[in-house]
Design an enzyme around this catalytic site. Structure first.
Site, PDB file in Angstrom:
ATOM      1  N   TYR A 148      -2.387  -1.280  10.594  1.00 59.17           N
ATOM      2  CA  TYR A 148      -2.563  -1.852   9.251  1.00 59.17           C
ATOM      3  C   TYR A 148      -1.358  -1.516   8.375  1.00 59.17           C
ATOM      4  O   TYR A 148      -0.766  -2.392   7.736  1.00 59.17           O
ATOM      5  CB  TYR A 148      -3.850  -1.314   8.598  1.00 59.17           C
ATOM      6  CG  TYR A 148      -3.867  -1.556   7.103  1.00 59.17           C
ATOM      7  CD1 TYR A 148      -4.046  -2.838   6.588  1.00 59.17           C
ATOM      8  CD2 TYR A 148      -3.637  -0.508   6.193  1.00 59.17           C
ATOM      9  CE1 TYR A 148      -4.013  -3.065   5.213  1.00 59.17           C
ATOM     10  CE2 TYR A 148      -3.604  -0.733   4.829  1.00 59.17           C
ATOM     11  CZ  TYR A 148      -3.788  -2.017   4.341  1.00 59.17           C
ATOM     12  OH  TYR A 148      -3.735  -2.238   2.995  1.00 59.17           O
ATOM     13  N   LYS A 165       1.840  -3.901   6.513  1.00 59.77           N
ATOM     14  CA  LYS A 165       2.283  -3.892   5.111  1.00 59.77           C
ATOM     15  C   LYS A 165       3.789  -3.646   5.055  1.00 59.77           C
ATOM     16  O   LYS A 165       4.512  -4.286   4.283  1.00 59.77           O
ATOM     17  CB  LYS A 165       1.537  -2.809   4.311  1.00 59.77           C
ATOM     18  CG  LYS A 165       0.083  -3.135   4.094  1.00 59.77           C
ATOM     19  CD  LYS A 165      -0.087  -4.374   3.214  1.00 59.77           C
ATOM     20  CE  LYS A 165      -1.523  -4.802   3.079  1.00 59.77           C
ATOM     21  NZ  LYS A 165      -1.703  -6.121   2.478  1.00 59.77           N
ATOM     22  N   SER A 199       0.829  -1.201   0.000  1.00 56.21           N
ATOM     23  CA  SER A 199       0.000   0.000   0.000  1.00 56.21           C
ATOM     24  C   SER A 199       0.867   1.256   0.000  1.00 56.21           C
ATOM     25  O   SER A 199       1.961   1.275   0.590  1.00 56.21           O
ATOM     26  CB  SER A 199      -0.853  -0.024   1.269  1.00 56.21           C
ATOM     27  OG  SER A 199      -1.492   1.207   1.453  1.00 56.21           O
TER      28      SER A 199
HETATM   29  P1  NAD Z   1     -10.889  -7.141   0.445  1.00 55.45           P
HETATM   30  O1  NAD Z   1     -11.148  -7.163   1.898  1.00 55.45           O
HETATM   31  O2  NAD Z   1     -12.023  -6.868  -0.470  1.00 55.45           O
HETATM   32  O3  NAD Z   1     -10.195  -8.523   0.000  1.00 55.45           O
HETATM   33  C1  NAD Z   1      -9.371  -9.261   0.843  1.00 55.45           C
HETATM   34  C2  NAD Z   1      -9.882 -10.696   0.807  1.00 55.45           C
HETATM   35  O4  NAD Z   1      -9.043 -11.501   1.642  1.00 55.45           O
HETATM   36  C3  NAD Z   1     -11.313 -10.841   1.314  1.00 55.45           C
HETATM   37  O5  NAD Z   1     -12.073 -11.573   0.376  1.00 55.45           O
HETATM   38  C4  NAD Z   1     -11.163 -11.586   2.634  1.00 55.45           C
HETATM   39  O6  NAD Z   1     -12.282 -12.407   2.891  1.00 55.45           O
HETATM   40  C5  NAD Z   1      -9.882 -12.375   2.389  1.00 55.45           C
HETATM   41  N1  NAD Z   1      -9.123 -12.738   3.601  1.00 55.45           N
HETATM   42  C6  NAD Z   1      -8.707 -11.919   4.600  1.00 55.45           C
HETATM   43  N2  NAD Z   1      -8.015 -12.612   5.515  1.00 55.45           N
HETATM   44  C7  NAD Z   1      -7.971 -13.896   5.086  1.00 55.45           C
HETATM   45  C8  NAD Z   1      -7.387 -15.095   5.589  1.00 55.45           C
HETATM   46  N3  NAD Z   1      -6.713 -15.103   6.743  1.00 55.45           N
HETATM   47  N4  NAD Z   1      -7.552 -16.232   4.875  1.00 55.45           N
HETATM   48  C9  NAD Z   1      -8.230 -16.249   3.706  1.00 55.45           C
HETATM   49  N5  NAD Z   1      -8.800 -15.145   3.177  1.00 55.45           N
HETATM   50  C10 NAD Z   1      -8.676 -13.990   3.865  1.00 55.45           C
HETATM   51  O7  NAD Z   1      -9.704  -6.103   0.196  1.00 55.45           O
HETATM   52  P2  NAD Z   1      -9.134  -5.504  -1.174  1.00 55.45           P
HETATM   53  O8  NAD Z   1      -9.489  -4.072  -1.219  1.00 55.45           O
HETATM   54  O9  NAD Z   1      -9.483  -6.391  -2.295  1.00 55.45           O
HETATM   55  O10 NAD Z   1      -7.582  -5.583  -0.844  1.00 55.45           O
HETATM   56  C11 NAD Z   1      -6.780  -6.663  -1.270  1.00 55.45           C
HETATM   57  C12 NAD Z   1      -5.371  -6.461  -0.741  1.00 55.45           C
HETATM   58  O11 NAD Z   1      -4.864  -5.211  -1.202  1.00 55.45           O
HETATM   59  C13 NAD Z   1      -5.269  -6.404   0.784  1.00 55.45           C
HETATM   60  O12 NAD Z   1      -4.089  -7.046   1.184  1.00 55.45           O
HETATM   61  C14 NAD Z   1      -5.183  -4.921   1.080  1.00 55.45           C
HETATM   62  O13 NAD Z   1      -4.523  -4.661   2.279  1.00 55.45           O
HETATM   63  C15 NAD Z   1      -4.412  -4.429  -0.113  1.00 55.45           C
HETATM   64  N6  NAD Z   1      -4.654  -3.008  -0.418  1.00 55.45           N
HETATM   65  C16 NAD Z   1      -5.927  -2.572  -0.600  1.00 55.45           C
HETATM   66  C17 NAD Z   1      -6.159  -1.220  -0.857  1.00 55.45           C
HETATM   67  C18 NAD Z   1      -7.554  -0.679  -0.999  1.00 55.45           C
HETATM   68  O14 NAD Z   1      -7.734   0.521  -0.850  1.00 55.45           O
HETATM   69  N7  NAD Z   1      -8.563  -1.496  -1.304  1.00 55.45           N
HETATM   70  C19 NAD Z   1      -5.082  -0.338  -0.968  1.00 55.45           C
HETATM   71  C20 NAD Z   1      -3.787  -0.840  -0.794  1.00 55.45           C
HETATM   72  C21 NAD Z   1      -3.588  -2.177  -0.518  1.00 55.45           C
HETATM   73  C1  WQD Z   2      -9.720   9.384   0.804  1.00 55.24           C
HETATM   74  C2  WQD Z   2      -9.946  10.848   1.097  1.00 55.24           C
HETATM   75  C3  WQD Z   2     -10.364  11.341   3.422  1.00 55.24           C
HETATM   76  C4  WQD Z   2     -14.211   9.338   3.742  1.00 55.24           C
HETATM   77  C5  WQD Z   2      -7.013   4.381   2.671  1.00 55.24           C
HETATM   78  C6  WQD Z   2      -5.938   3.704   3.450  1.00 55.24           C
HETATM   79  C7  WQD Z   2      -4.800   3.326   2.545  1.00 55.24           C
HETATM   80  C8  WQD Z   2      -5.309   2.510   1.350  1.00 55.24           C
HETATM   81  C9  WQD Z   2      -6.415   3.201   0.645  1.00 55.24           C
HETATM   82  C10 WQD Z   2      -5.240   0.197   1.982  1.00 55.24           C
HETATM   83  C11 WQD Z   2      -9.244  11.309   2.384  1.00 55.24           C
HETATM   84  C12 WQD Z   2     -11.553  11.691   2.564  1.00 55.24           C
HETATM   85  C13 WQD Z   2     -13.018   9.834   3.270  1.00 55.24           C
HETATM   86  C14 WQD Z   2     -15.249  10.241   4.065  1.00 55.24           C
HETATM   87  C15 WQD Z   2     -13.836  12.057   3.395  1.00 55.24           C
HETATM   88  N1  WQD Z   2      -5.865   1.265   1.783  1.00 55.24           N
HETATM   89  N2  WQD Z   2     -12.838  11.176   3.094  1.00 55.24           N
HETATM   90  N3  WQD Z   2     -15.015  11.573   3.877  1.00 55.24           N
HETATM   91  O1  WQD Z   2      -7.391   7.307   3.691  1.00 55.24           O
HETATM   92  O2  WQD Z   2      -6.533   7.924   1.380  1.00 55.24           O
HETATM   93  O3  WQD Z   2      -6.492   5.583   2.118  1.00 55.24           O
HETATM   94  O4  WQD Z   2      -7.454   3.532   1.599  1.00 55.24           O
HETATM   95  O5  WQD Z   2      -4.073   0.012   1.904  1.00 55.24           O
HETATM   96  O6  WQD Z   2      -3.894   2.609   3.309  1.00 55.24           O
HETATM   97  O7  WQD Z   2      -5.477   4.601   4.462  1.00 55.24           O
HETATM   98  O8  WQD Z   2      -8.644   6.600   1.595  1.00 55.24           O
HETATM   99  O9  WQD Z   2     -10.974   6.590   0.848  1.00 55.24           O
HETATM  100  O10 WQD Z   2     -10.499   6.626   3.331  1.00 55.24           O
HETATM  101  O11 WQD Z   2     -10.026   8.647   1.969  1.00 55.24           O
HETATM  102  O12 WQD Z   2     -13.681  13.270   3.242  1.00 55.24           O
HETATM  103  O13 WQD Z   2     -16.335   9.858   4.522  1.00 55.24           O
HETATM  104  O14 WQD Z   2     -11.340  11.060   1.332  1.00 55.24           O
HETATM  105  O15 WQD Z   2     -10.157  12.319   4.407  1.00 55.24           O
HETATM  106  O16 WQD Z   2      -8.800  12.611   2.152  1.00 55.24           O
HETATM  107  P1  WQD Z   2      -7.228   6.969   2.280  1.00 55.24           P
HETATM  108  P2  WQD Z   2     -10.109   7.039   1.963  1.00 55.24           P
END
Ligand code: NAD
Ligand code: WQD
Length: 338
Positions: A149, A153, A125
């Site tokens: 979290y 990562k 991330s």
């Molecule tokens: P998500 O929660 O939709 O998908 C994660 C999946 O993993 C889910 O289906 C959940 O049921 C499964 N899971 C969790 N723990 C598990 C375990 N112990 N065993 C088996 N399955 C398990 O999330 P996403 O948004 O698709 O994110 C996928 C990956 O990308 C995650 O590692 C997340 O941290 C990373 N990521 C997401 C974002 C984002 O904003 N969505 C940003 C950066 C990184």
């Molecule tokens: C985006 C912008 C909020 C909700 C997060 C994780 C990051 C990554 C992606 C996993 C910010 C603003 C939000 C609301 C708002 N995930 N906001 N009102 O915080 O950039 O990133 O998701 O790895 O690690 O931290 O994403 O979508 O929460 O926020 O004004 O109700 O929207 O302040 O500026 P963020 P977000």
């Protein structure tokens, strides 16, 4: 060629990546325990592509379970999405986050090594850049990470770097995602958060459809042109395609490397709201409120390394991200629950 094992393949990014994998002819095996997803997304991926995937329900920390999956299947490479991802929740139950996100990774890598499968793509991330000065590039030292979290990562990246140093047969690519939004153009798969959403686009969708009364914009007094925070929103389908490019690189690469997957363009909260209203033709009820703890004012990627070395570039703009998110929401007002 053996199969690609997609852990967390029922989730938001995993399901979109499964579509892309199936569409480029790969055999796909999914593991998920549905802690944050449902079987419906697996069905829909198969429906969109007209192709089948193998699916195993289980927990990534369960080594016996992992061994059974690897022994029954010829796995070529692994994309490891499975993990917990809610920043706020990670501050409330940090041990669950360290346990899930790190023990899953260790169990997976041990099992892979045992079956001599050493090609891995890992979901990291942009949060690991912490308080660095954007645009973030992969050579920057990690900044101050403000939540458990994000630390899982960062630690996972360290574990994988150490593993590749200890054994030169591994090929490991870390992908640092920026802010994925949007959905598949079919409207059949998308993000389906449980309860009240934490992230901006899912919140916008719930307000737009009338399920929540009002969106609070977290802070209007940042030092940005319109006072609201700037993020690098990326269409989830572009992100999914980035994994196909990463898998191609894994075939001709040994060692450890890191790539940003973003668009390289910043967009403020107000810009996203305005674009959503314009392309989806809805009025959003919103007001500007207090800042949210831990938010950085500006976060966006330097994407030049992925462009040059993975031959990948995001192509969808913010308007398309809004349009596709909205199509998913109106086609599935209750998400995957019909
Ligand atoms: P998500 O929660 O939709 O998908 C994660 C999946 O993993 C889910 O289906 C959940 O049921 C499964 N899971 C969790 N723990 C598990 C375990 N112990 N065993 C088996 N399955 C398990 O999330 P996403 O948004 O698709 O994110 C996928 C990956 O990308 C995650 O590692 C997340 O941290 C990373 N990521 C997401 C974002 C984002 O904003 N969505 C940003 C950066 C990184
Ligand atoms: C985006 C912008 C909020 C909700 C997060 C994780 C990051 C990554 C992606 C996993 C910010 C603003 C939000 C609301 C708002 N995930 N906001 N009102 O915080 O950039 O990133 O998701 O790895 O690690 O931290 O994403 O979508 O929460 O926020 O004004 O109700 O929207 O302040 O500026 P963020 P977000």
């Amino acid at each position: 060629m053996g199969s690609v094992l997609v852990t967390g393949g029922a989730g938001y990014i995993g399901s979109h990546t499964c579509v892309e994998l199936l569409e480029c002819g790969r055999e796909v095996i999914v593991i998920d325990n549905f802690v944050n997803s449902s079987y419906e997304s697996i069905k829909r991926v198969q429906d969109i592509t007209g192709k089948k995937m193998k699916f195993f329900e289980g927990d990534m920390r369960d080594r016996d379970f992992l061994r059974s999956v690897f022994s029954e299947n010829e796995v070529d490479s692994v994309i490891h999405f499975a993990g917990l991802k809610a920043v706020g929740e990670s501050c409330e139950v940090p041990l669950e986050y360290y346990d899930n996100n790190l023990n899953s990774l260790i169990a997976l890598c041990e099992t892979m090594a045992g079956f001599n499968v050493k090609k891995l793509v890992f979901s990291s991330s942009a949060t690991v850049y912490g308080d660095n000065q954007p645009p973030y590039n992969e050579n920057m030292k990690p900044g101050l990470i403000t939540n458990p979290y994000g630390r899982t990562k960062y630690m996972a990246e360290q574990i994988l770097s150490d593993l590749s140093i200890s054994d030169g047969e591994w090929s490991i690519l870390i992908l640092r995602y920026f802010n994925p939004i949007g959905a598949h153009e079919s409207g059949k798969i998308g993000e389906d958060p449980k309860g009240i959403p934490n992230n901006l686009m899912p919140y916008i969708l719930k307000v737009a459809i009338g399920e929540l009364p009002e969106l609070k914009v977290f802070g209007g007094d940042y030092k940005t042109p319109d006072g609201t925070c700037i993020r690098d929103y990326i269409h989830v389908v572009d992100l999914a395609k980035g994994h196909i490019s990463a898998l191609k690189k894994l075939d001709k690469f040994k060692g450890f490397d890191i790539y940003n997957l973003g668009t390289g363009k910043g967009c403020s909260v107000l810009e996203l709201i305005n674009k959503f209203e314009e392309v989806c033709k809805v009025n959003l009820n919103y007001s500007v409120g207090d800042r949210r703890d831990g938010d950085l004012p500006v976060c966006f990627a330097d994407t030049s390394k992925a462009e040059k070395q993975l031959n990948w570039k995001a192509k969808y703009d913010i308007g398309r991200m809004c349009e596709d998110s909205w199509r998913w929401q109106i086609s599935n007002p209750k998400g995957y629950k019909r």
